[in-house]
Design an enzyme around this catalytic site. Structure first.
Site, short mmCIF file in Angstrom:
data_model
loop_
_atom_site.label_atom_id
_atom_site.label_comp_id
_atom_site.label_asym_id
_atom_site.label_seq_id
_atom_site.Cartn_x
_atom_site.Cartn_y
_atom_site.Cartn_z
N HIS A 19 -3.62 -15.41 6.80
CA HIS A 19 -4.48 -16.30 6.03
C HIS A 19 -4.24 -17.76 6.42
CE1 HIS A 19 -0.99 -17.20 3.57
NE2 HIS A 19 -0.81 -15.90 3.38
N HIS A 22 -0.68 -19.11 7.09
CA HIS A 22 -0.09 -18.76 8.40
C HIS A 22 -0.70 -19.62 9.50
CE1 HIS A 22 0.21 -14.63 6.31
NE2 HIS A 22 1.29 -15.32 6.08
N CYS A 138 13.33 2.92 -9.51
CA CYS A 138 12.22 3.66 -10.10
C CYS A 138 12.09 4.98 -9.36
CB CYS A 138 10.92 2.86 -10.00
SG CYS A 138 9.49 3.82 -10.54
N CYS A 141 8.62 5.80 -7.78
CA CYS A 141 8.38 4.97 -6.60
C CYS A 141 9.43 5.24 -5.52
CB CYS A 141 8.47 3.47 -6.91
SG CYS A 141 7.22 2.83 -8.00
N CYS A 161 9.21 -0.16 -14.89
CA CYS A 161 8.50 -0.37 -13.62
C CYS A 161 7.10 -0.88 -13.93
CB CYS A 161 8.42 0.95 -12.87
SG CYS A 161 7.31 0.89 -11.46
N HIS A 164 4.59 2.10 -12.87
CA HIS A 164 4.59 3.33 -13.65
C HIS A 164 4.76 3.13 -15.14
CE1 HIS A 164 5.41 4.77 -9.57
NE2 HIS A 164 4.64 5.77 -9.95
N LYS A 318 -3.15 -22.12 -7.05
CA LYS A 318 -2.73 -21.27 -5.94
C LYS A 318 -3.92 -20.45 -5.49
CE LYS A 318 1.10 -18.61 -5.24
NZ LYS A 318 2.37 -17.96 -5.47
N LYS A 321 -6.92 -13.71 -4.01
CA LYS A 321 -8.15 -12.90 -3.95
C LYS A 321 -8.76 -12.74 -5.34
CE LYS A 321 -8.02 -11.27 0.44
NZ LYS A 321 -8.87 -11.90 1.41
O1 ME8 Z 1 7.94 -15.32 4.31
N1 ME8 Z 1 0.22 -22.99 2.29
O2 ME8 Z 1 6.42 -14.35 5.73
P1 ME8 Z 1 5.02 -14.71 5.04
C1 ME8 Z 1 0.91 -23.31 3.39
N2 ME8 Z 1 8.34 -12.94 6.86
N3 ME8 Z 1 1.63 -22.41 4.10
C2 ME8 Z 1 1.66 -21.15 3.67
C3 ME8 Z 1 0.95 -20.76 2.51
C4 ME8 Z 1 0.20 -21.74 1.80
N4 ME8 Z 1 -0.52 -21.47 0.73
N5 ME8 Z 1 1.15 -19.44 2.34
C5 ME8 Z 1 1.96 -19.04 3.37
C6 ME8 Z 1 7.66 -14.61 5.26
N6 ME8 Z 1 2.27 -20.06 4.16
C7 ME8 Z 1 8.80 -14.03 6.10
C8 ME8 Z 1 9.35 -15.12 6.98
S1 ME8 Z 1 11.03 -16.00 8.87
C9 ME8 Z 1 12.47 -15.46 9.55
C10 ME8 Z 1 10.52 -14.69 7.83
C11 ME8 Z 1 3.08 -20.02 5.40
O3 ME8 Z 1 4.00 -13.91 5.75
C12 ME8 Z 1 4.36 -20.82 5.22
O4 ME8 Z 1 4.87 -21.14 6.48
O5 ME8 Z 1 5.12 -14.59 3.57
C13 ME8 Z 1 5.26 -19.80 4.56
O6 ME8 Z 1 6.62 -20.15 4.63
C14 ME8 Z 1 4.93 -18.58 5.37
O7 ME8 Z 1 3.51 -18.69 5.62
C15 ME8 Z 1 5.28 -17.28 4.67
O8 ME8 Z 1 4.80 -16.23 5.45
#
Ligand code: ME8
Length: 692
Positions: A19, A22, A138, A141, A161, A164, A318, A321
Site C-alpha cells: 500500500h 510501503h 487458543c 486456532c 480469543c 472464537h 488512520k 479498508k
Molecule cells: O513492519 N505511512 O512490515 P510492514 C507511512 N516486516 N509509512 C507506512 C504506513 C503509513 N501509513 N504504513 C506502513 C513490517 N508504512 C516488518 C518490518 S524490517 C526488518 C521488518 C511503512 O509491512 C513504514 O515504513 O508492516 C512502516 O515501518 C512499514 O511500512 C511497515 O511495513
C-alpha cells in the site's frame, strides 16, 4: 575510493498487499540514494519482503495457499508496484530485493545466532539461554495470542480469543531467550552519545524513555510445532527463530554477512555507513532489539535509524479498508505521473512527522507547484528561446554600456543577485537533504522558481523583443532562466528523475544527470549557442473535477465488486457478530478439509471405541488418525474408502498414539445416542483435493 552509503527500507510483510505506506518509505529511500549517488557516494539500496512467522503462515492458510505461494505472490505484487513507480533496479532504484526465504539468508541468520551465543552480554552473561515462554494459547486456532488478539470479558480471570470468543489457556512452551535485560546501560549510552544514531530527536527520546523503564529478556525462538514457518535455530531443529531476529538480520545477510553467496557485495564496505529508514511503528525493533543483537554478535551499530511519521487521510484518520479512506496505489499510478507522486510525498510530509494524503491535495499541489510552477517556467523559457532566439541559448552577459537599459527593465545588470540566490538555495537544498529534510529542501528550490518567474514577468521579454537596445537584456533574461533550469534539473533528479532528465535534455544537454553532483554546479557553465532540444511539456495540468470523478467512479465500482465477492455470511472480523451462529468465509477457510483414502484401519488393543487409521492425503506418507468409530464400523470394510479429513487439526495423543487429523462424520440419532456416519463421495475424487 569513494565513501559508501547503504540505505534500507523495512522489508515488508508478505501477508498482505502493498500500500501507500510501503510505497512511501521506498520512494524516500530511493530519493536519498539517488541524491547520494549524485554526490559521489558508492551507494547500495535494499528493500524486500519479510516472509516468515505466524502471520504469514496464517495469511497463507486464510488464502488457501502454501506459505511459499503466499510469499511469492506478495513479493511479486510489491515488485510490480516498485516497477510501476520506477523504484526497481532497471530504473536506477533498489540494488537488492531481499526475501528472507532465500537460502543464503538462512545461512547468515544462523550465523548471527551462533555468534550471539558465543559472546557475552555487556554484563558478562551468556546472551542466549533456554527457558519457558508463557503465553495465552487458543486451542481452536492452535496458536498463541498476542495482546491485540484477545480481550478479557467482565468478571473473567482469563482472556478470550477474539476470533472464537472462548477462554484461552495459559500455556508455557520451551523457548530460547535473549538476555535483553543486560543491555539497558549499553543502549542508553550509545543512543545518548552517538550523534545521529536515532533520529529525529523526538523519537530518540521516546526510545530512551522506553529503555529507561527497564528491558525484559526476549523470547527469540518458537517451537516448530507451534510456528513452523521460520529459520531453524542452529543446533536445535525443534525451534525456529523469532521472526524479528531473522528479519532484522536481512540487512546484513544481503551484503554478505555469514554467507558466501553475497560476500562479493561487501559487508565490510557497506556496513560502515548505513541508514535504516523505518516508520515510527517499528522503531523499537530497529533500535532496542537490533542494536542489542548486533552488539551481542560483536558487530558495529548502524549509523542511523530514521523513523518517519505515518500517512493519515485528509481528516487525520488512520487509513483502513473499513473506513474506505485508503489511497490505492493502482489509482495513483493510473491517474498521476510518477514524478508528481514522488514530489508530493516528499514535499507534503515533513519528514519525521505524520502527514495527510488525499487525491485532491495531490492534484492541488501538482497543479500549483509542478504545472504552474516548474513546468510553466520550463515551457515558457523554451518557447521564448524558440520564438526570440531561434532555439539557441544566447550569451547571458550584458555589456556595461547597456546596464542602463537592463535597469530600466527592472533587471539586475550583472546578475550577481540571482547567482547568489540560486547558489544559496543549492547549498540549502544539499544541507536539507543531507539532514533528511526533504520538504524544506524542496521549498528552497521553489523559492528560486518564484524568483525567476518574477524576473521574467518584471522584465517582460515580449516587450523587450520590440526594442533593439534591449537585445542584451532579453538575452540575459533568457540565459538566466535557462541556466536556473539546468541547476534545477540537476538538483531535482533525486526527487523527479524523469522530469529532471527531460528538462536537462530539452535544454540541449546530453550529460547523465544521475551522476551530476549539485555541489559541482557553477553558474554560467551553460554554453551560449547551445541548441535546445525538442520542447515537450513536463507537467500537464490535471483536470481536477475530471480526475476526481473518474477516481470516484472507479472506487465505487471497486466497492461493488468487493460487495459481490463478500461471503454470504457476515465477516466476523469486520463487524461485531450479532448472529452467534455465523462465521466468516475466512474462518471457514481456516479449516483445511481434504480428501483422504483409508489405507489401514485396525482396532487398538484394550480400546473399545477407538480405531487406528492410516489415511493417504497425497502427502509424503499417510497420516495416522484415531477415531471413535470402533463400535459402529468393521475396520476391514473401511479400507479403500475415501473420506473427508480435517488436515490442519493440531495433533493430539490418545492412548499413547498421536492422531494427526480428524475424519468427518455426520451424527445420526437413533434414540440411544449419536451414531456416526462417515462422510464420503459418490464421484471419483482425487486424493488430497481440498474441500471448499
Ligand atoms: O513492519 N505511512 O512490515 P510492514 C507511512 N516486516 N509509512 C507506512 C504506513 C503509513 N501509513 N504504513 C506502513 C513490517 N508504512 C516488518 C518490518 S524490517 C526488518 C521488518 C511503512 O509491512 C513504514 O515504513 O508492516 C512502516 O515501518 C512499514 O511500512 C511497515 O511495513
Amino acid at each position: 575510493m569513494s565513501q559508501t552509503f547503504y540505505i534500507t527500507t523495512p522489508i515488508y510483510y508478505a501477508n498482505s498487499l502493498p500500500h501507500l505506506g510501503h510505497l512511501y518509505t521506498t520512494i524516500v529511500a530511493d530519493a536519498m540514494r539517488r541524491y547520494k549517488r549524485q554526490r559521489g557516494f558508492d551507494t547500495y539500496f535494499l528493500t524486500g519482503t519479510d516472509e516468515h512467522g505466524i502471520n504469514i503462515q496464517r495469511a497463507a492458510e486464510k488464502a488457501g495457499r502454501t506459505p511459499k505461494e503466499q510469499t511469492d505472490y506478495i513479493s511479486g505484487e510489491l515488485k510490480r508496484m516498485f516497477r510501476d513507480f520506477g523504484l526497481d533496479t532497471e530504473h536506477g532504484g533498489y540494488d537488492v530485493f531481499m526475501r528472507t526465504t532465500a537460502p543464503f539468508h538462512y545461512e547468515g541468520s544462523q550465523h548471527i545466532w551462533r555468534e550471539i551465543a558465543k559472546g557475552k552480554t555487556p554484563k558478562g552473561n551468556d546472551p542466549i539461554y533456554k527457558g519457558f515462554y508463557e503465553g495465552w494459547f487458543c486451542a481452536p486456532c492452535a496458536e498463541y495470542k498476542s495482546e491485540d488478539e484477545y480481550f478479557t470479558p467482565d468478571g473473567s480471570e482469563v482472556p478470550f480469543c477474539l476470533i472464537h470468543e472462548r477462554p484461552l489457556d495459559k500455556v508455557s512452551e520451551e523457548s530460547y531467550f535473549f538476555r535483553l535485560s543486560d543491555f539497558n546501560e549499553f543502549l542508553i549510552d550509545k543512543i545518548e552519545n552517538t550523534p545521529g544514531l536515532v533520529r529525529p530527536e523526538a523519537r530518540k527520546n521516546e526510545v530512551l524513555s522506553f529503555v529507561r523503564r527497564g528491558l525484559q529478556d526476549l523470547s527469540i525462538s518458537r517451537l516448530k510445532s507451534s510456528v513452523s514457518w521460520g529459520v531453524p535455530v542452529p543446533g536445535d531443529e525443534e525451534h525456529v527463530m523469532y521472526v524479528w531476529l531473522d528479519a532484522l538480520t536481512n540487512y546484513i545477510t544481503a551484503i554478505g554477512y555469514g554467507n558466501e553467496e553475497r560476500a562479493s557485495i561487501g559487508f565490510e564496505k557497506y556496513w560502515k555507513n548505513v541508514v535504516h529508514l523505518v516508520g515510527k511503528d517499528i522503531l523499537r525493533f530497529h533500535t532496542v532489539y537490533w542494536m542489542s543483537f548486533l552488539h551481542a554478535a560483536g558487530l558495529p551499530l548502524p549509523s542511523t535509524v530514521y523513523a518517519h511519521g505515518m500517512w493519515l487521510d485528509v481528516d487525520g484518520r488512520k487509513m483502513g479498508k473499513t473506513i474506505g479512506n485508503v489511497i490505492e496505489v493502482d489509482v495513483l499510478h493510473e491517474h498521476f505521473q510518477v514524478d508528481a507522486v514522488r514530489y508530493f510525498v516528499l514535499r507534503e510530509m515533513v519528514f519525521g512527522q505524520d502527514g495527510r494524503f488525499g487525491y485532491e491535495n495531490l492534484i492541488e499541489r501538482a497543479n500549483a507547484d509542478l504545472a504552474s510552477g516548474l513546468g510553466n517556467l520550463a515551457s515558457r523559457t523554451f518557447s521564448m528561446l524558440t520564438k526570440y532566439r531561434e532555439g539557441k541559448v544566447p550569451a547571458g552577459k550584458i555589456a556595461e554600456e547597456n546596464y542602463i537599459h537592463a535597469r530600466r527593465a527592472g533587471l539586475d545588470p550583472d546578475g550577481q543577485e540571482l547567482v547568489s540566490v540560486v547558489t544559496h538555495a543549492r547549498d540549502q537544498f544539499c544541507r536539507r537533504f543531507d539532514n533528511f529534510e526533504f520538504s524544506q529542501g524542496l521549498e528552497a528550490l521553489w523559492a528560486v522558481i518564484a524568483r525567476v518567474d518574477k524576473m521574467i514577468s518584471d522584465a517582460k521579454p515580449w516587450e523587450l523583443i520590440k526594442d533593439e537596445r534591449q537585445s542584451e537584456t532579453l538575452n540575459a533574461v533568457l540565459y538566466r532562466a535557462t541556466e536556473t533550469l539546468r541547476w534545477l534539473a540537476v538538483m531535482l533528479y533525486p526527487v523527479m528523475p524523469d522530469a529532471s532528465k527531460s528538462i536537462y535534455s530539452q535544454i540541449g544537454l546530453d550529460g547523465d544527470v544521475s551522476r551530476l553532483d549539485p555541489a559541482d554546479l557553477r553558474w554560467s557553465e551553460l554554453a551560449a549557442e547551445t541548441a535546445i532540444g525538442e520542447t515537450v511539456g513536463v507537467f500537464p495540468r490535471i483536470d481536477r473535477s475530471k480526475v476526481m470523478s473518474e477516481i470516484q467512479q472507479e472506487t465505487e465500482k471497486r466497492q461493488e465488486v468487493t460487495e459481490e465477492q463478500k461471503p454470504l455470511v457476515p465477516d466476523a472480523s469486520a463487524a461485531p457478530n450479532e448472529e452467534e451462529n455465523f462465521i466468516s468465509i475466512d474462518d471457514f477457510l481456516k479449516v483445511e478439509l481434504r480428501v483422504g483414502e483409508i489405507k489401514v484401519a485396525e482396532r487398538i488393543p484394550n480400546a473399545d471405541k477407538l480405531l487406528r487409521f492410516e489415511i493417504d492425503l497425497g502427502e509424503e506418507k499417510p497420516r495416522q488418525i484415531l477415531a471413535g468409530l470402533a463400535e459402529y464400523y468393521e475396520p476391514e470394510k473401511l479400507i479403500g474408502r475415501k473420506v473427508v479429513v480435517v488436515a490442519n487439526l493440531k495433533p493430539r495423543k490418545m492412548r499413547g498414539l498421536e492422531s494427526q487429523g480428524m475424519i468427518c462424520a455426520a451424527s445420526l440419532e437413533d434414540g440411544s445416542g449419536p451414531i456416526p456416519a462417515i462422510a464420503t463421495f459418490v464421484e471419483d475424487v482425487e486424493i488430497g483435493a481440498r474441500l471448499k
